[in-house]
Design an enzyme around this catalytic site. Structure first.
Site, short mmCIF file in Angstrom:
data_model
loop_
_atom_site.label_atom_id
_atom_site.label_comp_id
_atom_site.label_asym_id
_atom_site.label_seq_id
_atom_site.Cartn_x
_atom_site.Cartn_y
_atom_site.Cartn_z
N ARG A 58 35.35 26.96 33.05
CA ARG A 58 34.02 26.42 32.63
C ARG A 58 33.32 26.73 31.51
NH1 ARG A 58 28.82 27.68 33.24
NH2 ARG A 58 29.46 29.92 34.30
N ARG A 59 33.03 27.95 31.25
CA ARG A 59 32.55 28.38 29.99
C ARG A 59 33.61 28.02 28.57
NH1 ARG A 59 31.09 33.82 32.92
NH2 ARG A 59 28.83 33.50 33.80
N ARG A 84 38.34 39.92 32.01
CA ARG A 84 37.94 40.07 33.28
C ARG A 84 37.52 41.45 33.50
NH1 ARG A 84 42.24 39.44 37.74
NH2 ARG A 84 40.28 39.72 38.69
N ARG A 92 33.19 44.46 31.10
CA ARG A 92 33.36 43.37 29.99
C ARG A 92 32.39 43.95 28.95
NH1 ARG A 92 32.66 38.16 33.31
NH2 ARG A 92 31.79 39.65 35.17
N CYS A 121 40.08 27.72 40.15
CA CYS A 121 39.95 28.60 38.75
C CYS A 121 40.79 27.80 37.86
CB CYS A 121 40.38 29.96 39.13
SG CYS A 121 39.42 30.84 40.19
N LYS A 151 29.14 31.68 44.38
CA LYS A 151 30.11 31.18 43.28
C LYS A 151 31.53 31.75 43.57
CE LYS A 151 29.61 33.71 39.12
NZ LYS A 151 29.31 33.86 37.57
N ASP A 152 31.72 32.83 44.25
CA ASP A 152 33.19 33.44 44.73
C ASP A 152 33.58 32.90 45.84
OD1 ASP A 152 33.11 34.77 42.34
OD2 ASP A 152 32.21 36.69 43.17
#
Length: 399
Positions: free
Chosen positions: A221-222, A240, A246, A333, A173-174
């Site tokens: 997205r979240r 981040r 986190r 992003c 996903k990166d």
């Protein structure tokens, strides 16, 4: 050996202490528990600086050094984390900005290679090279403001092209939808659980959070899906750091809850922190979430053959479908995009895609079903992306 249970990863674990029942907005979020360890006995004068230190908060900071073998490695694996200088160094504290998850994925790759190829079990046959990426260094700004997710792969791609490493292990996903020249990504490992995990000390789900509660996530997205379904909540965008960072921010009261990829928590054996798992209907995952990709140089047939033995074709095809969707939308992003392809009970591909406005006020969804074949799946992803582009119209994403 189970990498996640080793002392290296146990030291990274952050255990959240659930409170009896304080109000969610009181920010009374408990304390951080960092599991300690004993340093290995390695006789080398170069390791004099590698020692235990006591921080002002009382937590233990330390580092582990593993001596490099004198023989030439058959395979040099590149991954994210702290830089290598003669030895393999990794800071061990929940407050250090390294990437235990990236390291876990590199170790998983090494274990799979050794299981398939006995010659790679010899000492020094595989060397893991840790490379500090720009995305890991700059944590004070949103990714979109400093160049996007490609910052997590740029330095690793350069090391691969320059021959400093032989293969590169990535969280898919990166990985940008384009690959640098002279590189190819022919291998995906078996995909982990694609769902997102809800983590909170005072509520079991997003629905239980009181109005005004703050959810920390750096993912648009979240954010967009949270605000679309729960407009009474607030989102802290610049949330981040690695998983441990986190969780520590959550524990310290900076936010009331956060969402993390369940795949990463499983790979780090940290699922004890999960309050609940969000269904795909509640939170559609990021494109390629839960998938590990391994790249090599286009002219390196030896590495390509090694990687071919690890490839999980079902995962590779699903990721190709999702990335075709993302590429068609020209996702970045700054764009809330979600997509997931999987094999259904009939053996066909079922794809779901979503785009949203950054504030979550508008969400557009679509789906496709067709043969679980590469060409058909890529076509499905592109077609779904073109449909949503047409429905969204100019200015939908606020760019």
């Amino acid at each position: 050996m189970d990498i996640a249970s080793s002392s290296l990863f146990q030291t990274h674990k952050v255990t959240l202490t659930r409170q009896p029942s304080p109000p969610v907005n009181s920010c009374s979020l408990g304390s951080v528990s960092v599991i300690g360890f004993s340093l290995p006995q390695i006789s080398s004068p170069s390791l004099a600086k590698c020692r235990r230190k006591q921080s002002s908060s009382g937590s233990v900071r330390a580092c582990v050094a593993v001596e490099q073998k004198t023989r030439t490695a058959i395979i040099r694996i590149g991954t994210r984390g702290s830089p290598v200088v003669g030895f393999f160094f990794l800071g061990l504290s929940s407050y250090v900005h390294d990437s235990p998850l990236a390291l876990a994925q590199a170790y998983e790759t090494r274990a799979k290679l050794q299981a398939k190829h006995p010659e790679l079990t010899e000492d020094g046959a595989i060397h893991i090279e840790i490379i500090k990426t720009t995305g890991d260094k700059i944590l004070s700004q949103p990714l979109a403001d400093i160049g996007g997710k490609g910052l997590f792969t740029k330095e690793i791609d350069e090391a691969l092209i320059n021959g400093h490493i032989d293969i590169a292990v990535h969280s898919m996903k990166d990985v940008p939808t384009y690959l640098p020249e002279k590189t190819v990504l022919p291998c995906n490992l078996v995909r982990e659980d694609v769902r997102d995990a809800f983590i909170c000390l005072t509520a079991a789900s997003l629905a239980e959070l009181p109005a005004g509660s703050v959810v920390g996530t750096a993912s648009l997205r979240r954010k967009s899906q949270i605000l679309h379904k729960y407009p009474s909540l607030s989102v802290e965008e610049n949330f981040r750091g690695n998983v441990q960072t986190r969780l520590s921010k959550l524990q310290g009261g900076k936010v009331h809850a956060t969402l993390l990829a369940l795949a990463g928590l499983k790979r780090l054996s940290m699922t004890e922190n999960v309050a609940s798992i969000l269904s795909l209907d509640e939170m559609l995952p990021a494109v390629a979430q839960g998938a590990i990709g391994i790249a090599c140089r286009t002219d390196d047939d030896k590495m390509a053959n090694y990687l071919a033995s690890l490839n999980h074709e079902e995962t590779r095809l699903a990721v190709a479908c999702e990335r075709a969707f993302l590429e068609t939308l020209d996702g970045s992003c700054r764009t809330p995009i979600a997509g997931y392809a999987a094999k259904d009970e009939e053996g066909n591909c079922y794809f779901r895609g979503l785009v949203a406005s950054p504030d979550g006020t508008k969400v557009l969804e679509t789906s496709r079903k067709g043969p679980y074949v590469f060409e058909d799946m890529v076509k499905m992803g592109k077609d779904a992306g073109q449909e949503l582009l047409s429905r969204a119209g100019p200015g939908f994403f606020g760019n």
